[in-house]
Write a protein that holds these residues in place. Structure first.
Motif, PDB file in Angstrom:
ATOM      1  N   PHE A  36       4.065 -39.202  20.013  1.00  0.00           N
ATOM      2  CA  PHE A  36       3.156 -40.320  20.178  1.00  0.00           C
ATOM      3  C   PHE A  36       3.976 -41.511  20.688  1.00  0.00           C
ATOM      4  CE2 PHE A  36      -0.730 -38.884  17.995  1.00  0.00           C
ATOM      5  CZ  PHE A  36      -0.255 -37.724  17.414  1.00  0.00           C
ATOM      6  N   ARG A  37       3.300 -42.484  21.209  1.00  0.00           N
ATOM      7  CA  ARG A  37       4.002 -43.692  21.645  1.00  0.00           C
ATOM      8  C   ARG A  37       3.168 -44.921  21.344  1.00  0.00           C
ATOM      9  NH1 ARG A  37       3.679 -42.836  28.257  1.00  0.00           N
ATOM     10  NH2 ARG A  37       1.434 -43.250  28.500  1.00  0.00           N
ATOM     11  N   GLN A  38       3.880 -46.016  21.188  1.00  0.00           N
ATOM     12  CA  GLN A  38       3.211 -47.275  20.898  1.00  0.00           C
ATOM     13  C   GLN A  38       3.832 -48.371  21.744  1.00  0.00           C
ATOM     14  OE1 GLN A  38       2.995 -48.307  16.739  1.00  0.00           O
ATOM     15  NE2 GLN A  38       1.313 -49.729  17.101  1.00  0.00           N
ATOM     16  N   LYS A  42      -0.367 -52.566  21.468  1.00  0.00           N
ATOM     17  CA  LYS A  42      -1.324 -51.476  21.596  1.00  0.00           C
ATOM     18  C   LYS A  42      -1.230 -50.530  20.414  1.00  0.00           C
ATOM     19  CE  LYS A  42      -1.596 -51.504  26.642  1.00  0.00           C
ATOM     20  NZ  LYS A  42      -1.534 -50.661  27.888  1.00  0.00           N
ATOM     21  N   GLN A  43      -2.248 -49.715  20.270  1.00  0.00           N
ATOM     22  CA  GLN A  43      -2.230 -48.728  19.206  1.00  0.00           C
ATOM     23  C   GLN A  43      -1.361 -47.543  19.587  1.00  0.00           C
ATOM     24  OE1 GLN A  43      -6.285 -47.657  18.203  1.00  0.00           O
ATOM     25  NE2 GLN A  43      -6.488 -49.424  16.848  1.00  0.00           N
ATOM     26  N   ARG A  44      -0.919 -46.850  18.578  1.00  0.00           N
ATOM     27  CA  ARG A  44      -0.132 -45.645  18.810  1.00  0.00           C
ATOM     28  C   ARG A  44      -1.028 -44.587  19.430  1.00  0.00           C
ATOM     29  NH1 ARG A  44       3.930 -43.913  14.098  1.00  0.00           N
ATOM     30  NH2 ARG A  44       4.200 -46.169  14.274  1.00  0.00           N
ATOM     31  N   GLU A  45      -0.544 -43.958  20.497  1.00  0.00           N
ATOM     32  CA  GLU A  45      -1.357 -42.987  21.204  1.00  0.00           C
ATOM     33  C   GLU A  45      -0.642 -41.652  21.352  1.00  0.00           C
ATOM     34  OE1 GLU A  45      -2.197 -44.390  25.159  1.00  0.00           O
ATOM     35  OE2 GLU A  45      -0.114 -44.204  25.822  1.00  0.00           O
ATOM     36  N   ALA A  91       7.448 -47.872  25.825  1.00  0.00           N
ATOM     37  CA  ALA A  91       6.891 -47.823  24.472  1.00  0.00           C
ATOM     38  C   ALA A  91       7.960 -47.325  23.511  1.00  0.00           C
ATOM     39  CB  ALA A  91       5.680 -46.887  24.414  1.00  0.00           C
ATOM     40  N   TYR A  93       8.640 -44.332  21.179  1.00  0.00           N
ATOM     41  CA  TYR A  93       8.193 -42.947  21.097  1.00  0.00           C
ATOM     42  C   TYR A  93       8.531 -42.379  19.724  1.00  0.00           C
ATOM     43  CZ  TYR A  93       6.981 -42.872  26.010  1.00  0.00           C
ATOM     44  OH  TYR A  93       6.388 -43.121  27.228  1.00  0.00           O
ATOM     45  N   TYR A  94       7.548 -41.728  19.128  1.00  0.00           N
ATOM     46  CA  TYR A  94       7.696 -41.141  17.806  1.00  0.00           C
ATOM     47  C   TYR A  94       7.436 -39.638  17.853  1.00  0.00           C
ATOM     48  CZ  TYR A  94       7.018 -45.985  16.213  1.00  0.00           C
ATOM     49  OH  TYR A  94       7.132 -47.335  16.005  1.00  0.00           O
ATOM     50  N   ARG A 107      -3.374 -38.714  15.341  1.00  0.00           N
ATOM     51  CA  ARG A 107      -2.169 -39.086  14.602  1.00  0.00           C
ATOM     52  C   ARG A 107      -2.346 -38.923  13.099  1.00  0.00           C
ATOM     53  NH1 ARG A 107      -2.058 -45.702  15.488  1.00  0.00           N
ATOM     54  NH2 ARG A 107      -4.160 -46.102  14.703  1.00  0.00           N
ATOM     55  N   TRP A 113       6.664 -38.093   9.986  1.00  0.00           N
ATOM     56  CA  TRP A 113       7.008 -38.907  11.149  1.00  0.00           C
ATOM     57  C   TRP A 113       8.479 -39.267  11.128  1.00  0.00           C
ATOM     58  CZ3 TRP A 113       3.522 -40.528  14.957  1.00  0.00           C
ATOM     59  CH2 TRP A 113       2.186 -40.188  14.719  1.00  0.00           C
TER      60      TRP A 113
END
Length: 123
Positions: A36-38, A42-45, A91, A93-94, A107, A113
């Motif tokens: 995911f990235r944030q 912005k929200q995490r996507e 962003a 990245y997770y 998510r 995480w």
């Protein structure tokens, strides 16, 4: 379960970057891993995910054709390869994992995480 993401940095638009996520604490291959990235403000996507049991991968439309996920079972590592990066890819990245092997774009379905790694794409 521990996830350790790394590989972020500064890259020019059009360039490539490879992130990595090392998983520990349970048998590698019995679950799905997602990225995911944030971006700021912005929200995490969702970005991409892999079913470590079957190898099935799934990508967000925004990265389809540019990002690919590979794996190294010997080191319990998943590698998202980012090609043709764009400033919009900037962003944190997770990496995340869930208890099911089925991939998910949600998510909230990922229980574990890692800390994020920052990717900055310059224009």
């Amino acid at each position: 379960v521990q996830l350790q993401a790394s590989g972020g940095g500064l890259v020019q638009a059009g360039g490539s970057l490879r992130l990595s996520c090392v998983a520990s604490g349970r048998t590698f291959g019995n679950y799905a891993m997602g990225w995911f990235r944030q971006a700021p403000g912005k929200q995490r996507e969702f970005v991409a995910a892999i079913n470590l049991s079957s190898g099935f991968t799934y990508y967000a439309d925004s990265v389809l054709g540019r990002f690919t996920i590979s794996r190294d079972d010997a080191t319990n590592t998943v590698y998202p390869q980012m090609n043709s990066v764009e400033p919009a890819d900037t962003a944190i990245y997770y990496c995340a994992s869930r208890d099911s092997a089925l991939v998910s774009t949600r998510r909230e379905e990922y229980a574990y995480w890692g800390r994020g790694t920052l990717v900055t794409v310059s224009s």
